[in-house]
Design a protein around this motif. Structure first.
Motif, short mmCIF file in Angstrom:
data_model
loop_
_atom_site.label_atom_id
_atom_site.label_comp_id
_atom_site.label_asym_id
_atom_site.label_seq_id
_atom_site.Cartn_x
_atom_site.Cartn_y
_atom_site.Cartn_z
N TYR A 45 -23.47 7.84 -28.77
CA TYR A 45 -23.28 9.26 -28.46
C TYR A 45 -22.40 9.44 -27.23
CZ TYR A 45 -24.37 14.13 -27.39
OH TYR A 45 -24.26 15.48 -27.11
N VAL A 46 -22.72 8.69 -26.17
CA VAL A 46 -21.98 8.83 -24.92
C VAL A 46 -20.51 8.43 -25.11
CG1 VAL A 46 -21.77 7.82 -22.59
CG2 VAL A 46 -23.97 8.67 -23.39
N VAL A 47 -20.28 7.35 -25.84
CA VAL A 47 -18.90 6.87 -26.06
C VAL A 47 -18.11 7.90 -26.89
CG1 VAL A 47 -17.52 5.07 -27.19
CG2 VAL A 47 -19.49 4.42 -25.79
N ALA A 48 -18.75 8.47 -27.91
CA ALA A 48 -18.02 9.37 -28.82
C ALA A 48 -17.87 10.80 -28.28
CB ALA A 48 -18.74 9.43 -30.17
N SER A 49 -18.75 11.21 -27.36
CA SER A 49 -18.75 12.61 -26.92
C SER A 49 -17.51 12.95 -26.08
CB SER A 49 -20.01 12.86 -26.08
OG SER A 49 -19.87 14.07 -25.39
N PRO A 50 -17.00 14.18 -26.22
CA PRO A 50 -15.88 14.60 -25.36
C PRO A 50 -16.32 14.96 -23.94
CG PRO A 50 -16.48 16.35 -26.88
CD PRO A 50 -17.38 15.20 -27.21
N LYS A 51 -17.63 15.05 -23.69
CA LYS A 51 -18.12 15.43 -22.35
C LYS A 51 -17.76 14.36 -21.30
CE LYS A 51 -20.76 19.09 -23.36
NZ LYS A 51 -20.75 20.37 -22.71
N PRO A 52 -17.52 14.78 -20.06
CA PRO A 52 -17.09 13.80 -19.05
C PRO A 52 -18.24 13.13 -18.27
CG PRO A 52 -16.85 16.01 -18.17
CD PRO A 52 -17.41 16.17 -19.56
N THR A 53 -19.42 13.77 -18.25
CA THR A 53 -20.48 13.29 -17.36
C THR A 53 -21.84 13.28 -18.08
OG1 THR A 53 -19.28 14.34 -15.56
CG2 THR A 53 -21.51 13.66 -15.06
N PHE A 54 -22.60 12.21 -17.86
CA PHE A 54 -23.92 12.09 -18.50
C PHE A 54 -24.98 11.65 -17.51
CE2 PHE A 54 -20.87 11.70 -21.82
CZ PHE A 54 -21.41 12.46 -22.83
N ILE A 55 -26.16 12.20 -17.68
CA ILE A 55 -27.34 11.71 -16.96
C ILE A 55 -28.15 10.96 -18.01
CG2 ILE A 55 -29.46 12.36 -15.75
CD1 ILE A 55 -27.89 14.94 -14.83
N VAL A 56 -28.40 9.68 -17.75
CA VAL A 56 -28.96 8.81 -18.80
C VAL A 56 -30.42 8.50 -18.48
CG1 VAL A 56 -28.68 6.62 -20.02
CG2 VAL A 56 -26.65 7.83 -19.16
N ALA A 57 -31.34 9.06 -19.28
CA ALA A 57 -32.77 8.87 -19.03
C ALA A 57 -33.31 7.74 -19.91
CB ALA A 57 -33.54 10.18 -19.26
N GLN A 102 -23.02 -1.44 -21.00
CA GLN A 102 -22.21 -1.24 -22.21
C GLN A 102 -21.61 0.17 -22.24
OE1 GLN A 102 -21.39 -3.87 -24.00
NE2 GLN A 102 -22.77 -5.05 -22.72
N MET A 103 -22.32 1.15 -21.68
CA MET A 103 -21.76 2.51 -21.65
C MET A 103 -20.48 2.52 -20.80
SD MET A 103 -24.96 5.13 -21.37
CE MET A 103 -26.07 5.41 -22.76
N ARG A 104 -20.51 1.79 -19.68
CA ARG A 104 -19.31 1.76 -18.82
C ARG A 104 -18.15 1.06 -19.53
NH1 ARG A 104 -23.15 0.38 -14.34
NH2 ARG A 104 -23.59 2.41 -13.39
N PRO A 140 -15.10 3.97 -20.05
CA PRO A 140 -14.77 3.67 -18.66
C PRO A 140 -14.37 4.89 -17.82
CG PRO A 140 -13.10 2.76 -20.15
CD PRO A 140 -14.21 3.28 -21.00
N ASP A 141 -13.92 5.96 -18.48
CA ASP A 141 -13.46 7.13 -17.71
C ASP A 141 -14.56 8.16 -17.49
OD1 ASP A 141 -10.97 5.97 -17.71
OD2 ASP A 141 -10.39 6.94 -19.61
N LYS A 142 -15.75 7.90 -18.04
CA LYS A 142 -16.81 8.90 -17.90
C LYS A 142 -17.69 8.60 -16.68
CE LYS A 142 -16.56 10.02 -22.69
NZ LYS A 142 -17.09 10.03 -24.02
N THR A 143 -18.31 9.65 -16.15
CA THR A 143 -19.25 9.48 -15.04
C THR A 143 -20.64 9.34 -15.63
OG1 THR A 143 -17.83 10.86 -13.68
CG2 THR A 143 -20.08 10.52 -12.88
N LEU A 144 -21.28 8.22 -15.35
CA LEU A 144 -22.60 7.93 -15.92
C LEU A 144 -23.61 7.83 -14.79
CD1 LEU A 144 -21.32 5.18 -18.37
CD2 LEU A 144 -21.81 7.57 -18.93
N ILE A 145 -24.63 8.67 -14.86
CA ILE A 145 -25.61 8.71 -13.77
C ILE A 145 -26.96 8.28 -14.34
CG2 ILE A 145 -26.73 10.21 -12.05
CD1 ILE A 145 -24.25 12.16 -12.61
#
Ligand code: 13P
Ligand code: SF4
Length: 314
Positions: free
Chosen positions: A226-238, A246-248, A252-257
């Motif tokens: 989901y995170v890789v395919a989504s057009p959103k730039p930032t995710f909070i991962v619970a 693997q998400m990074r 690589p261009d997304k902000t993952l928190i």
């Protein structure tokens, strides 16, 4: 006692050499440390790891995950030698559901169908009708005829989530994951206020208020996709932050928190069981072909029945 490791060894290179020599594969879960993920032949969620363990032609499976996952590999592919970096790597859900109590619970609900989350012991699997994972649980629940009562064990959070998405009432075992129950609604609200663009994604082992805040709920593999395919730039991962490796790589261009634990002075959002495994222990398990996962054949055969039912529906 194992021969000590020569400190000058390049462990990653030695692991690659041993894999060839032993005709071995390393299967790893996303919650493993980054260096273990990087030597793995296959990474996946519980369902994919079980499917890969079943189909591998390798002579040796080194399972970098927790005990119930390696046990499932042995149940599905008994001809293989299954080694684990650390035999003590357990799971709070499996530990909180001892088979004697599970049997008494079942006995109080005659005629009910028992669906057990794969995070349980082989002994509990052997007493269950179906196994499910976080990626196929909804399908398994929907496959049960409407007139049957469903007992769901051991994760009450996944169970309640399934109840909400399927509209199917169930009787719940009161277990939970010590890692996923550490995420708090209050902290997530504060974090979302600081990152208004961020979307929350969550594993279904989280508690209901956290799941209600999530834009997407899924297994580790599905969160990653989901995170890789989504057009959103930032995710909070619970979920456990091991998944961020693997998400990074995939985004690589997304902000993952990583969602913070309630008490930020601890690292309680990290799974202490998964983190018992180290690259050194992966190397030793391949070098010494020990410790091995073994189980009595009768138990293995009985535990396989509900797993096969799950795989047929997956
Ligand atoms: P997945 O099957 O989603 O990888 O979950 C395994 C697990 O133990 C989550 O805590
Ligand atoms: Fe078990 Fe939770 Fe660790 Fe997953 S994260 S292995 S459910 S204790």
């Amino acid at each position: 006692m194992a021969t000590p490791i020569d400190p000058s060894l390049d462990l990653a290179a030695e692991i690659q050499r041993l894999k060839k020599e032993r005709n071995a594969v390393v299967l790893a879960h996303y919650y493993q440390d980054d260096d273990i993920q990087d030597v793995a032949d296959f990474l996946g969620d519980s369902l994919q790891l079980a499917q890969t363990a079943k189909s591998t032609k390798a002579d040796v499976i080194c399972f970098a995950g927790v005990h119930f996952m390696a046990e499932t590999a042995k149940i599905l592919n008994p001809e293989r030698v299954v080694v684990v970096p650390d035999l003590e790597a357990g799971c709070s859900l499996a530990d909180g559901c001892p088979v004697d109590r599970f049997k008494r619970w079942r006995a109080r609900h005659p005629g009910a169908v028992a669906i057990s989350y794969i995070n349980c012991s082989a002994a509990v699997k052997a007493e269950s009708d179906y196994i499910c994972t976080s990626s196929n649980a909804e399908k398994i629940v929907r496959s049960i005829p409407e007139d049957r009562t469903i007992l769901f064990a051991p994760d009450r959070n996944l169970g309640r989530y399934l109840e909400r998405v399927t509209g199917r009432a169930m009787v719940h075992w009161q277990g939970s994951c010590i890692v996923h129950e550490t995420f708090s609604e209050r902290k997530l609200i504060a974090l979302s206020e600081r990152h208004p663009d961020a979307e929350i994604v969550a594993h279904p082992e989280c508690e209901e208020p956290v799941l209600r805040m999530a834009a997407f709920v899924g297994s580790t593999t599905n969160l990653l996709k989901y995170v890789v395919a989504s057009p959103k730039p930032t995710f909070i991962v619970a979920t456990e932050p091991g998944i961020l490796h693997q998400m990074r790589k995939g985004a690589p261009d997304k902000t993952l928190i990583a969602a913070p634990p309630l008490n930020e002075t601890c690292a309680c959002n990290e799974c202490p069981h998964m983190k018992r495994n180290t690259l050194e222990k992966v190397y030793l398990s391949l070098r010494d072909l020990s410790p091995r996962l073994e189980m009595p054949e009768g138990l293995r055969e009985r535990a396989r029945v509900p797993i096969d039912r799950m795989l047929a529906l997956s």
